[in-house]
Each structure stands twice: as C-alpha cells, then as structure tokens.
Design a protein around this motif. Structure first.
Motif, PDB file in Angstrom:
ATOM      1  N   ASP A   8       0.745  -1.161  -0.054  1.00 47.54           N
ATOM      2  CA  ASP A   8       0.056   0.120   0.064  1.00 47.54           C
ATOM      3  C   ASP A   8       0.979   1.158  -0.058  1.00 47.54           C
ATOM      4  O   ASP A   8       0.667   2.323  -0.621  1.00 47.54           O
ATOM      5  CB  ASP A   8      -0.992   0.152   1.392  1.00 47.54           C
ATOM      6  N   ALA A   9       2.038   1.207   0.848  1.00 54.70           N
ATOM      7  CA  ALA A   9       2.946   2.150   0.950  1.00 54.70           C
ATOM      8  C   ALA A   9       3.427   2.485  -0.490  1.00 54.70           C
ATOM      9  O   ALA A   9       3.877   3.682  -1.115  1.00 54.70           O
ATOM     10  CB  ALA A   9       3.849   2.134   1.685  1.00 54.70           C
ATOM     11  N   ARG A  10       3.745   1.478  -1.438  1.00 60.51           N
ATOM     12  CA  ARG A  10       4.304   1.735  -2.581  1.00 60.51           C
ATOM     13  C   ARG A  10       3.529   2.157  -3.648  1.00 60.51           C
ATOM     14  O   ARG A  10       3.790   3.076  -4.383  1.00 60.51           O
ATOM     15  CB  ARG A  10       4.949   0.291  -3.123  1.00 60.51           C
ATOM     16  N   VAL A  11       2.022   1.785  -3.736  1.00 58.98           N
ATOM     17  CA  VAL A  11       1.255   2.207  -4.476  1.00 58.98           C
ATOM     18  C   VAL A  11       1.100   3.790  -4.239  1.00 58.98           C
ATOM     19  O   VAL A  11       0.918   4.520  -5.228  1.00 58.98           O
ATOM     20  CB  VAL A  11      -0.081   1.443  -4.241  1.00 58.98           C
ATOM     21  N   VAL A  12       0.745   3.960  -2.752  1.00 54.96           N
ATOM     22  CA  VAL A  12       0.685   5.557  -2.477  1.00 54.96           C
ATOM     23  C   VAL A  12       1.796   6.084  -2.967  1.00 54.96           C
ATOM     24  O   VAL A  12       1.684   7.534  -3.545  1.00 54.96           O
ATOM     25  CB  VAL A  12       0.465   5.569  -0.974  1.00 54.96           C
ATOM     26  N   THR A  13       2.921   5.753  -2.774  1.00 58.91           N
ATOM     27  CA  THR A  13       4.390   6.547  -3.253  1.00 58.91           C
ATOM     28  C   THR A  13       4.286   6.670  -4.790  1.00 58.91           C
ATOM     29  O   THR A  13       4.585   7.729  -5.063  1.00 58.91           O
ATOM     30  CB  THR A  13       5.859   5.792  -2.820  1.00 58.91           C
ATOM     31  N   PRO A  20       2.701  14.540 -10.095  1.00 61.29           N
ATOM     32  CA  PRO A  20       3.577  15.798 -10.617  1.00 61.29           C
ATOM     33  C   PRO A  20       3.702  15.436 -12.469  1.00 61.29           C
ATOM     34  O   PRO A  20       3.651  16.343 -12.877  1.00 61.29           O
ATOM     35  CB  PRO A  20       4.694  16.021  -9.738  1.00 61.29           C
ATOM     36  N   ARG A  21       3.825  14.380 -12.522  1.00 60.39           N
ATOM     37  CA  ARG A  21       4.444  14.070 -14.137  1.00 60.39           C
ATOM     38  C   ARG A  21       3.114  14.229 -14.908  1.00 60.39           C
ATOM     39  O   ARG A  21       3.194  15.088 -15.943  1.00 60.39           O
ATOM     40  CB  ARG A  21       4.812  12.545 -14.195  1.00 60.39           C
ATOM     41  N   VAL A  22       1.949  13.618 -14.428  1.00 60.31           N
ATOM     42  CA  VAL A  22       0.703  13.866 -15.037  1.00 60.31           C
ATOM     43  C   VAL A  22       0.443  15.274 -15.251  1.00 60.31           C
ATOM     44  O   VAL A  22      -0.139  15.853 -16.415  1.00 60.31           O
ATOM     45  CB  VAL A  22      -0.475  13.217 -14.503  1.00 60.31           C
ATOM     46  N   THR A  23       0.433  16.122 -14.146  1.00 57.53           N
ATOM     47  CA  THR A  23       0.157  17.482 -14.287  1.00 57.53           C
ATOM     48  C   THR A  23       1.139  18.312 -15.235  1.00 57.53           C
ATOM     49  O   THR A  23       0.802  19.123 -15.946  1.00 57.53           O
ATOM     50  CB  THR A  23       0.473  18.306 -12.742  1.00 57.53           C
TER      51      THR A  23
END
Length: 150
Positions: A8-13, A20-23
């Motif tokens: 879950d931590a990896r997914v959130v990270t 930011p990349r998508v933005t």
C-alpha cells in the motif's frame, strides 16, 4: 509492518510521484494547444500599399439578350453594379437590349463598377416591383490607361 502495508505504501508513493508528472504533461499539452490556437487567430501581416501597386482590372461581361434577372446576377457575380435607364423598367422577365460600357471593355475594379442597362419588354407580364439599380452601392467606371479598351 506487514506485507500488505508495504505494498500500500508503494502504491501511494507511486501515485504521489506520478501526479506531478501527469500535471506537467497536461500543462505542456495545454500550453501547446493554446499556442496553436493563438497562432491561428493572429491576422496575417499585409504588405503596405504603395503607389505603384496595380489595381485589379475587370472585363465587362456580355449580358445583352439575357433576361434581366439573369443578367443582373451575372453582373453582380462578376463584381459589377448596375442601373437601368430608359422607359422599360427592371422587371425580372424583361430582356437586356444594350449595355454601357460594351462587353469586353477593361475597367478598374473600383468596388462595383456600374454597368448601365437598357431593357426591352419580355414575353411575360411584369410581376412584382421593378428594380432600378443593384441592391448594393455601385461605383464609377474607370478605364485603365495602358489597356486597350473598346
């Protein structure tokens, strides 16, 4: 920490780093599309008019023997204005008997050079209101100095 918590931590990270990349990509696409839109709206620069610029020359079409409604349309499509002279009025079924200037004459495009028409009575009865001149403003006839005119 359990195994489920790490994933879950990896997914959130990943989501946090991906945002930011998508933005940034969305902002770049928006910037490019706005630039293209503004470039398309920008008027094309025209060269300044000079005294040596040649004016467009028009050739007077032959509308003699045509029914008035077709003759007036032909003249308007060719960039000319027109007016009626004489005792026969501008009813659609009347026929052009003569025109001034004569067909084939070269004239300067002054906006809508005026062709004067004389009409003969047509075979059909006069219907509607007669027209005396073209529906838009007509301009004076000017002949070019260097072109042979009839």
């Amino acid at each position: 920490m359990g195994l489920g918590e790490r994933s879950d931590a990896r997914v959130v990270t990943r989501r946090i780093l991906t945002l930011p990349r998508v933005t940034a990509v969305a902002a770049a696409v928006l910037l490019v599309s706005a630039t293209i839109s503004l470039a398309a709206d920008k008027p094309v620069a025209k060269k300044p008019a000079t005294h040596t610029a040649k004016r467009q020359v028009l050739v007077v079409p032959d509308v003699r023997s045509q029914v008035f409604v077709f003759a007036s349309g032909t003249l308007e499509d060719a960039g000319f204005g027109w007016k009626i002279r004489g005792s026969v009025h501008g009813y659609p079924a009347n026929v052009v008997s003569s025109q001034q200037p004569k067909p084939g004459t070269h004239v300067i495009d002054t906006g809508a050079p005026t062709i004067t028409l004389r009409l003969a009575r047509g075979k059909a009865p006069p219907l509607g209101q007669p027209q005396a001149r073209s529906p838009y403003g007509a301009s004076l006839i000017r002949r070019p100095r260097h072109t042979n005119s009839r």
